[in-house]
Design a protein around this motif. Structure first.
Motif, PDB file in Angstrom:
ATOM      1  N   ARG A   1      22.471 -60.740 -99.149  1.00  0.00           N
ATOM      2  CA  ARG A   1      21.140 -60.149 -99.264  1.00  0.00           C
ATOM      3  C   ARG A   1      20.458 -60.228 -97.901  1.00  0.00           C
ATOM      4  N   ILE A   2      19.803 -59.124 -97.465  1.00  0.00           N
ATOM      5  CA  ILE A   2      19.273 -59.072 -96.099  1.00  0.00           C
ATOM      6  C   ILE A   2      17.754 -59.172 -96.053  1.00  0.00           C
ATOM      7  N   GLY A   3      17.101 -59.380 -97.200  1.00  0.00           N
ATOM      8  CA  GLY A   3      15.671 -59.647 -97.210  1.00  0.00           C
ATOM      9  C   GLY A   3      14.872 -58.592 -96.466  1.00  0.00           C
ATOM     10  N   SER A   4      14.033 -59.053 -95.548  1.00  0.00           N
ATOM     11  CA  SER A   4      13.052 -58.170 -94.913  1.00  0.00           C
ATOM     12  C   SER A   4      13.636 -57.199 -93.893  1.00  0.00           C
ATOM     13  N   ILE A   5      14.914 -57.273 -93.594  1.00  0.00           N
ATOM     14  CA  ILE A   5      15.513 -56.186 -92.819  1.00  0.00           C
ATOM     15  C   ILE A   5      15.360 -54.876 -93.599  1.00  0.00           C
ATOM     16  N   THR A   6      15.199 -55.002 -94.916  1.00  0.00           N
ATOM     17  CA  THR A   6      14.904 -53.843 -95.763  1.00  0.00           C
ATOM     18  C   THR A   6      13.681 -53.086 -95.249  1.00  0.00           C
ATOM     19  N   LYS A   7      12.696 -53.805 -94.707  1.00  0.00           N
ATOM     20  CA  LYS A   7      11.472 -53.155 -94.222  1.00  0.00           C
ATOM     21  C   LYS A   7      11.763 -52.135 -93.137  1.00  0.00           C
ATOM     22  N   THR A   8      12.758 -52.379 -92.306  1.00  0.00           N
ATOM     23  CA  THR A   8      13.095 -51.414 -91.257  1.00  0.00           C
ATOM     24  C   THR A   8      13.621 -50.129 -91.875  1.00  0.00           C
ATOM     25  N   PHE A   9      14.402 -50.236 -92.954  1.00  0.00           N
ATOM     26  CA  PHE A   9      14.859 -49.042 -93.668  1.00  0.00           C
ATOM     27  C   PHE A   9      13.654 -48.267 -94.213  1.00  0.00           C
ATOM     28  N   THR A  10      12.695 -48.984 -94.798  1.00  0.00           N
ATOM     29  CA  THR A  10      11.507 -48.333 -95.335  1.00  0.00           C
ATOM     30  C   THR A  10      10.704 -47.660 -94.227  1.00  0.00           C
ATOM     31  N   ALA A  11      10.579 -48.317 -93.089  1.00  0.00           N
ATOM     32  CA  ALA A  11       9.861 -47.735 -91.959  1.00  0.00           C
ATOM     33  C   ALA A  11      10.516 -46.441 -91.503  1.00  0.00           C
ATOM     34  N   VAL A  12      11.841 -46.405 -91.485  1.00  0.00           N
ATOM     35  CA  VAL A  12      12.550 -45.189 -91.096  1.00  0.00           C
ATOM     36  C   VAL A  12      12.195 -44.050 -92.055  1.00  0.00           C
ATOM     37  N   LEU A  13      12.135 -44.334 -93.354  1.00  0.00           N
ATOM     38  CA  LEU A  13      11.766 -43.313 -94.330  1.00  0.00           C
ATOM     39  C   LEU A  13      10.371 -42.759 -94.051  1.00  0.00           C
ATOM     40  N   VAL A  14       9.427 -43.644 -93.761  1.00  0.00           N
ATOM     41  CA  VAL A  14       8.052 -43.205 -93.498  1.00  0.00           C
ATOM     42  C   VAL A  14       7.988 -42.353 -92.238  1.00  0.00           C
ATOM     43  N   LEU A  15       8.699 -42.750 -91.201  1.00  0.00           N
ATOM     44  CA  LEU A  15       8.669 -41.990 -89.953  1.00  0.00           C
ATOM     45  C   LEU A  15       9.371 -40.643 -90.103  1.00  0.00           C
ATOM     46  N   ARG A  16      10.332 -40.559 -90.990  1.00  0.00           N
ATOM     47  CA  ARG A  16      10.920 -39.245 -91.292  1.00  0.00           C
ATOM     48  C   ARG A  16       9.856 -38.319 -91.890  1.00  0.00           C
ATOM     49  N   LEU A  17       9.031 -38.856 -92.783  1.00  0.00           N
ATOM     50  CA  LEU A  17       7.947 -38.063 -93.361  1.00  0.00           C
ATOM     51  C   LEU A  17       6.983 -37.582 -92.274  1.00  0.00           C
ATOM     52  N   ARG A  18       6.687 -38.472 -91.321  1.00  0.00           N
ATOM     53  CA  ARG A  18       5.813 -38.086 -90.221  1.00  0.00           C
ATOM     54  C   ARG A  18       6.459 -36.987 -89.383  1.00  0.00           C
ATOM     55  N   ASP A  19       7.745 -37.161 -89.059  1.00  0.00           N
ATOM     56  CA  ASP A  19       8.422 -36.183 -88.222  1.00  0.00           C
ATOM     57  C   ASP A  19       8.491 -34.814 -88.893  1.00  0.00           C
ATOM     58  N   GLU A  20       8.484 -34.802 -90.217  1.00  0.00           N
ATOM     59  CA  GLU A  20       8.508 -33.541 -90.962  1.00  0.00           C
ATOM     60  C   GLU A  20       7.115 -32.947 -91.139  1.00  0.00           C
ATOM     61  N   GLY A  21       6.081 -33.650 -90.667  1.00  0.00           N
ATOM     62  CA  GLY A  21       4.720 -33.144 -90.777  1.00  0.00           C
ATOM     63  C   GLY A  21       4.064 -33.381 -92.116  1.00  0.00           C
ATOM     64  N   LEU A  22       4.641 -34.256 -92.933  1.00  0.00           N
ATOM     65  CA  LEU A  22       4.092 -34.512 -94.262  1.00  0.00           C
ATOM     66  C   LEU A  22       2.999 -35.580 -94.244  1.00  0.00           C
ATOM     67  N   LEU A  23       2.888 -36.301 -93.169  1.00  0.00           N
ATOM     68  CA  LEU A  23       1.805 -37.267 -93.005  1.00  0.00           C
ATOM     69  C   LEU A  23       1.608 -37.543 -91.526  1.00  0.00           C
ATOM     70  N   GLY A  24       0.479 -38.173 -91.190  1.00  0.00           N
ATOM     71  CA  GLY A  24       0.212 -38.630 -89.833  1.00  0.00           C
ATOM     72  C   GLY A  24       0.088 -40.137 -89.828  1.00  0.00           C
ATOM     73  N   LEU A  25       0.459 -40.761 -88.729  1.00  0.00           N
ATOM     74  CA  LEU A  25       0.382 -42.222 -88.666  1.00  0.00           C
ATOM     75  C   LEU A  25      -1.053 -42.714 -88.775  1.00  0.00           C
ATOM     76  N   ASP A  26      -2.014 -41.914 -88.366  1.00  0.00           N
ATOM     77  CA  ASP A  26      -3.412 -42.313 -88.458  1.00  0.00           C
ATOM     78  C   ASP A  26      -4.044 -41.934 -89.792  1.00  0.00           C
ATOM     79  N   ASP A  27      -3.287 -41.328 -90.674  1.00  0.00           N
ATOM     80  CA  ASP A  27      -3.821 -40.976 -91.990  1.00  0.00           C
ATOM     81  C   ASP A  27      -4.142 -42.232 -92.786  1.00  0.00           C
TER      82      ASP A  27
END
Length: 461
Positions: free
Chosen positions: A63-89
């Motif tokens: 089990r890798i614990g909070s390394i999971t957070k980096t995977f989640t961050a990648v998902l969020v930044l993909r949404l940003r790169d696609e224009g579906l959200l802004g980091l300052d939203d």
């Protein structure tokens, strides 16, 4: 990714084995497994065990614990790169009704939203996620302990909100999103939210006696996006290569550069001295080397993924014990051993295939007042500006395609660099965030704010 034991010298391999052997023995870990990545591929794998009967290999899950957070961050930044959200939203714009809606996406990613570190009782890592079926159960009625945007305060709750944000915008569970958008494209065949055979069991080792107690392996439910994943050193070696070099099927190098940029300083005692947090990545200086990655800890397991970007060396260390072993220190030591014993051999210098004459005209010495700077065109298509000698403000700049450049780091991060030309097309000066750089110190022929004394430079009368 195959493991090549021939990738390192024999002396380096023995030094790596010695380091993990000492760590496993002194840390009293039932088992420890490690891998080293260099130039984008795994070059070493090592393991030590005293319980499982045979040493684990790169396919055994931990089990890798909070390394999971980096995977989640990648998902969020993909949404940003696609224009579906802004980091300052603000979160409320996309996920209303959480009670934490004023926090921005960037603040949640960087643990600067001021939210509580943990979910209300009972202890979420040792109880079923079914006890917290809704976001309201994760957040509870606890107030924010810190002011938003003011300081780093690690928050598992914040990443739970980010997982819910992914689910809202993708229309699928977080588990499906991380599998389809990160795990499968990167070929992480032994990474998932639940373990499969072979997998290590999690143990608590008594602090004052050489005896052990099995730890429960709970499903974290809504908080899975903060620490649920299981993985292997083989898969995390691939993930480390991705975090170093990028993969356009997931996110590219520009977005990774954002992830690796510090967002806020850590407070006293929160992270190791000189450490901070980016967008889903921990960043620190250790032994004079800039390291980034993430650590993980859940009952029964410890994990660390550490990358020395300048050396292009990464290390993964996984252990199946609750405490007693400083896996992040071990991982950074593995990076240091390889980087020091076998320094990176630079690529051969090659001239640029082509160059814009308008850019070439700008390279060379410039003066900010009386301070000498040099503007250089680099092989990666960027320009750099920094003092000719000594310390001072320096940055690389990426081209914007319109004759201007944007700063990438340091004091000039995000600032605009442009050449100001005279009516005849010749260059008068460089403008960098309103600062004027001229070809000569206070060039009398350039538009220097405040003007230049018409009598010019002089000695003592």
């Amino acid at each position: 990714m195959t493991t090549s034991q021939e990738g390192l010298l024999a002396g380096t391999r023995r030094a790596l084995l010695h380091r993990i052997a000492v760590a496993q023995a002194e840390g009293r870990a039932p088992s420890l497994v490690a891998a080293v990545v260099r130039d984008g591929r795994a070059v070493w794998h090592g393991a030590r065990t005293s319980v499982e009967g045979h040493a684990p290999d790169e396919n055994v899950q931990y089990r890798i614990g909070s390394i999971t957070k980096t995977f989640t961050a990648v998902l969020v930044l993909r949404l940003r790169d696609e224009g579906l959200l802004g980091l300052d939203d603000p979160l409320e714009k996309h996920l209303p009704g959480t009670g934490a809606g004023e926090a921005t996406v960037a603040e949640l990613l960087s643990h600067t939203a001021g939210l509580a570190a943990e979910s209300p009782s009972p202890w979420w890592e040792r109880t079923p996620g079914s006890l917290r079926p809704e976001l309201a159960d994760v957040l509870g009625d606890q107030g924010a302990p810190c002011a938003a945007g003011r300081r780093y305060h690690y928050s598992n709750v914040g990443y739970t909100l980010l997982g819910a944000l992914v689910e809202k915008l993708r229309g699928v569970p977080w588990e499906e999103a991380v599998r389809c958008e990160v795990i499968e494209p990167l070929g992480l065949e032994r990474t998932g939210v639940r373990p499969g055979v072979p997998a290590a069991g999690g143990w608590a080792v008594h602090p004052w006696a050489d005896v052990m107690l099995p730890e429960p392996a709970e499903d974290f439910g809504r908080m899975a996006c903060a620490g649920q994943l299981w993985s292997t050193t083989g898969d995390l070696a691939r993930f480390a290569a991705f975090l170093t070099h990028g993969d356009d099927r997931v996110i590219g190098v520009e977005t990774l550069r954002e992830m690796r940029t510090p967002s806020a300083p850590a407070g006293p005692g929160e992270l190791a001295e000189g450490a901070t947090y980016g967008l889903g990545l921990q960043i620190q200086q250790r032994d004079g080397r800039l390291l980034m990655g993430h650590s993980g800890s859940v009952p029964g397991f410890l994990a660390s993924l550490t990358i020395g970007v300048a050396d292009d060396v990464a290390a993964v260390v996984l252990a199946n014990c609750t405490s007693g072993l400083m896996v992040s220190q071990v991982a950074s030591d593995l990076v240091r051993i390889v980087a020091d014993a076998e320094p990176r051999i630079p690529q051969p210098w090659r001239p640029l295939p082509e160059v814009d004459s308008a850019v070439l005209e700008l390279v060379g010495p410039w003066y900010w007042g009386t301070s000498a700077f040099a503007l250089r065109l680099t092989a990666d298509g960027l320009v750099s500006l920094g003092p000719l000698s000594g310390g001072g403000r320096r940055s690389r700049f990426r081209p914007n395609g319109d004759g201007t450049w944007t700063g990438l780091e340091g004091y000039y991060a995000g600032e605009l660099l442009k050449a100001v030309r005279r009516p005849d097309g010749s260059v008068d000066h460089l403008d960098l965030g309103s600062f004027v750089f001229t070809r000569q110190p206070y060039d009398e022929g350039a538009a220097v704010p405040g003007g230049v004394d018409p009598e010019g430079w002089r000695g003592i009368a």
